[in-house]
Design an enzyme around this catalytic site. Structure first.
Site, short mmCIF file in Angstrom:
data_model
loop_
_atom_site.label_atom_id
_atom_site.label_comp_id
_atom_site.label_asym_id
_atom_site.label_seq_id
_atom_site.Cartn_x
_atom_site.Cartn_y
_atom_site.Cartn_z
N GLN A 16 2.06 -6.13 -2.96
CA GLN A 16 2.41 -6.17 -1.52
C GLN A 16 3.72 -5.41 -1.29
OE1 GLN A 16 1.37 -9.63 -2.81
NE2 GLN A 16 -0.61 -8.65 -2.54
N GLY A 69 -4.20 -4.43 -4.19
CA GLY A 69 -5.17 -3.39 -4.54
C GLY A 69 -4.42 -2.17 -5.00
N HIS A 70 -4.49 -1.89 -6.27
CA HIS A 70 -3.84 -0.70 -6.81
C HIS A 70 -4.90 0.32 -7.17
CE1 HIS A 70 0.04 -2.85 -8.35
NE2 HIS A 70 -0.07 -2.82 -7.05
N LYS A 100 1.97 2.02 -5.18
CA LYS A 100 2.64 1.45 -6.37
C LYS A 100 1.85 1.73 -7.65
CE LYS A 100 2.91 -2.59 -4.37
NZ LYS A 100 2.69 -2.33 -2.95
N ASP A 102 0.81 -1.22 0.00
CA ASP A 102 0.00 0.00 0.00
C ASP A 102 0.85 1.27 0.00
OD1 ASP A 102 -2.31 -1.65 0.19
OD2 ASP A 102 -1.97 -1.81 2.35
P1 IMP Z 1 -2.64 -12.83 2.18
O1 IMP Z 1 -1.74 -12.25 1.15
O2 IMP Z 1 -4.10 -12.64 1.88
O3 IMP Z 1 -2.31 -14.26 2.52
O4 IMP Z 1 -2.40 -12.01 3.54
C1 IMP Z 1 -1.18 -12.09 4.27
C2 IMP Z 1 -0.79 -10.75 4.86
O5 IMP Z 1 -0.43 -9.86 3.81
C3 IMP Z 1 -1.91 -10.04 5.62
O6 IMP Z 1 -1.34 -9.34 6.71
C4 IMP Z 1 -2.48 -9.08 4.61
O7 IMP Z 1 -3.12 -7.98 5.22
C5 IMP Z 1 -1.22 -8.67 3.88
N1 IMP Z 1 -1.46 -8.22 2.52
C6 IMP Z 1 -1.75 -8.98 1.44
N2 IMP Z 1 -1.88 -8.21 0.36
C7 IMP Z 1 -1.66 -6.95 0.74
C8 IMP Z 1 -1.61 -5.69 0.04
O8 IMP Z 1 -1.78 -5.59 -1.18
N3 IMP Z 1 -1.33 -4.61 0.80
C9 IMP Z 1 -1.09 -4.67 2.11
N4 IMP Z 1 -1.11 -5.81 2.81
C10 IMP Z 1 -1.39 -6.94 2.12
#
Ligand code: IMP
Length: 427
Positions: free
Chosen positions: A223, A40-41, A16, A13
């Site tokens: 991420q 989420g972009h 990007k 977040d």
């Molecule tokens: P997962 O990717 O759904 O397995 O989540 C694992 C961890 O990564 C969690 O703490 C999510 O909140 C975090 N996470 C996954 N995708 C994002 C993102 O795009 N932005 C911020 N945190 C993320």
């Protein structure tokens, strides 16, 4: 010509989408190499706002080929819904390429993600619930279903039946949930074959040929560094490799092709989900940052945890990614602060650390050591060059640059496409 990698330097977040959008028009390919619709972009073009979860940001630039490479995990229902949404808004999506080797998120992955989080209780990771972890787990244990499997009904059936043999046992006997119906899943996923076919390609071959022809390939990480399965705050991480090394494996190109690694660094820090976050602010200052920065998740709508910028974290990102340039985002959010704290090290049980502690236990105990910098009151959202920034804002940038260990080449001063100061060309 080069391959350029873009990585999040914090916990995701960082903005990007804005950076990709800025350079997206100047490159030939924009490639997602890991993650899935957990990302989420947000891209703002004129008065139009687009929230992308699975598709590369390049889908919005008519001259760019957007690629979902082998390292991504794809939820096909989400893919086609996102494509439909864009098509309805007049975006041409025909250029999209999808790797035949990318793994598919299956209904049992989503079910297991949600239920295992629930059973973890207080120890939960705070996943997005999209099935990302279980899909990568199946990939590594060689039980995954890939895009190409939808083209072979026999293989697809075999894989789904085999997977459900144990997944249904786990869902019913361990988690006390209802088992899933194999026939229903087989039918649904066979139905995706014809929809996928026009997009599917040997994306590694396409990208390498493009590089040979002198085209520019932009590898767009999702991420962030601290969510990386190897280099993040394990186990509070995602299940893929957002760091720049992951870009090579996830796109099928060699490391010698990459000439630049751009780290996206937000002028403060946020995190979604559980896990250590030394500079987190649990008071009204954190709420102020959340409101000023609009820190609510694009994918899950969850409030993001907010805190001051953490210089050792940025330095760590430089180290594990080989960052050559930083894009400092959301600088405008800090306007109006009398002084700005910057974390320059940690106190771990009475001991001073200048770098991220080696063990998670120590990192959990780390409290920030701050240095304070004078703030600025001016609205900087209309500023378009570094020299126009208030002197204190310039000093803040220079300090961060020094502490983070790589030059800051661009600064974001608002969400719009034009609200960027490019100190040197990113491409
Ligand atoms: P997962 O990717 O759904 O397995 O989540 C694992 C961890 O990564 C969690 O703490 C999510 O909140 C975090 N996470 C996954 N995708 C994002 C993102 O795009 N932005 C911020 N945190 C993320």
């Amino acid at each position: 010509m080069p391959a350029i990698t873009l990585v999040g330097a914090q916990w995701g977040d960082e903005g990007k989408g804005k950076a990709t959008d800025l350079v997206g028009n100047r490159v030939d390919y924009v490639v997602r190499y890991q993650g899935g619709n957990n990302a989420g972009h947000t891209v703002v073009i004129g008065d139009q706002k687009y929230a992308l979860h699975l598709l590369p940001s390049g889908i919005l630039s008519p001259d760019v080929v957007p690629v979902i490479a082998n390292g991504v995990v794809i939820d096909p229902a989400v893919l086609f819904e996102e494509l439909r949404g864009l098509q309805e808004r007049g975006v041409n999506t025909e250029r999209l390429l999808v790797s035949a080797n990318a793994h598919l998120i299956m209904p049992y992955h989503r079910a297991l993600d949600k239920v295992s989080e629930r059973f973890l209780g207080k120890g939960k990771i705070g996943t997005t619930g999209r099935g990302i972890g279980p899909t990568y787990a199946d990939k590594i244990s060689r039980a995954g279903v890939r895009v190409q499997d939808t083209f072979d009904p026999k293989i697809l059936r075999k894989k789904i039946e085999l997977a459900l043999n144990d997944k249904n046992q786990i869902l019913t006997k361990v988690f006390n949930r209802r088992g899933l119906d194999a026939e229903q899943i087989i039918e649904e996923y066979l139905g995706y074959a014809d929809l996928l076919r026009p997009y599917v390609a040997d994306t590694s071959l396409v990208l390498n040929q493009a590089l040979d022809e002198g085209k520019t390939v932009f590898l767009e990480g999702s991420q962030g560094t601290l969510l990386d399965i190897d280099h993040g705050t394990y186990p509070f991480v995602t299940s893929s490799s957002p760091t720049s090394g992951g870009a090579c494996a996830g796109a099928g190109i060699g490391p010698t092709r990459i000439t630049k690694v751009i780290g996206i660094l937000k002028a403060y820090t946020t995190r979604v989900g559980s896990g250590p976050f030394p500079t987190e602010l649990l008071d009204e200052q954190g709420e102020w940052l959340r409101q000023q920065g609009g820190e609510y998740g694009v994918t899950t709508g969850r409030n993001r945890r907010c805190g001051w910028v953490d210089a050792p974290l940025a330095r760590y990102a430089t180290r594990v990614n080989g960052i050559t340039d930083f894009f400092l985002t959301k600088m405008d959010v800090l306007s109006g602060l009398e002084r700005i704290p910057v974390c320059v090290g940690y106190d771990v049980d009475g001991e001073r650390w200048d770098e991220i502690p080696m063990t998670q236990t120590d990192f959990h105990h780390a409290t920030p050591v701050y240095e304070y910098f004078d703030g600025w009151n001016e609205d900087i959202s209309h500023v378009r060059s570094f020299e126009e920034l208030p002197k204190n804002a310039q000093a803040y940038v220079r300090t961060l640059e020094e502490m983070a260990g790589a030059q800051i080449s661009a600064i974001g001063v608002g969400p719009g496409r034009d609200q960027t100061l490019e100190l040197r060309s990113l491409v």
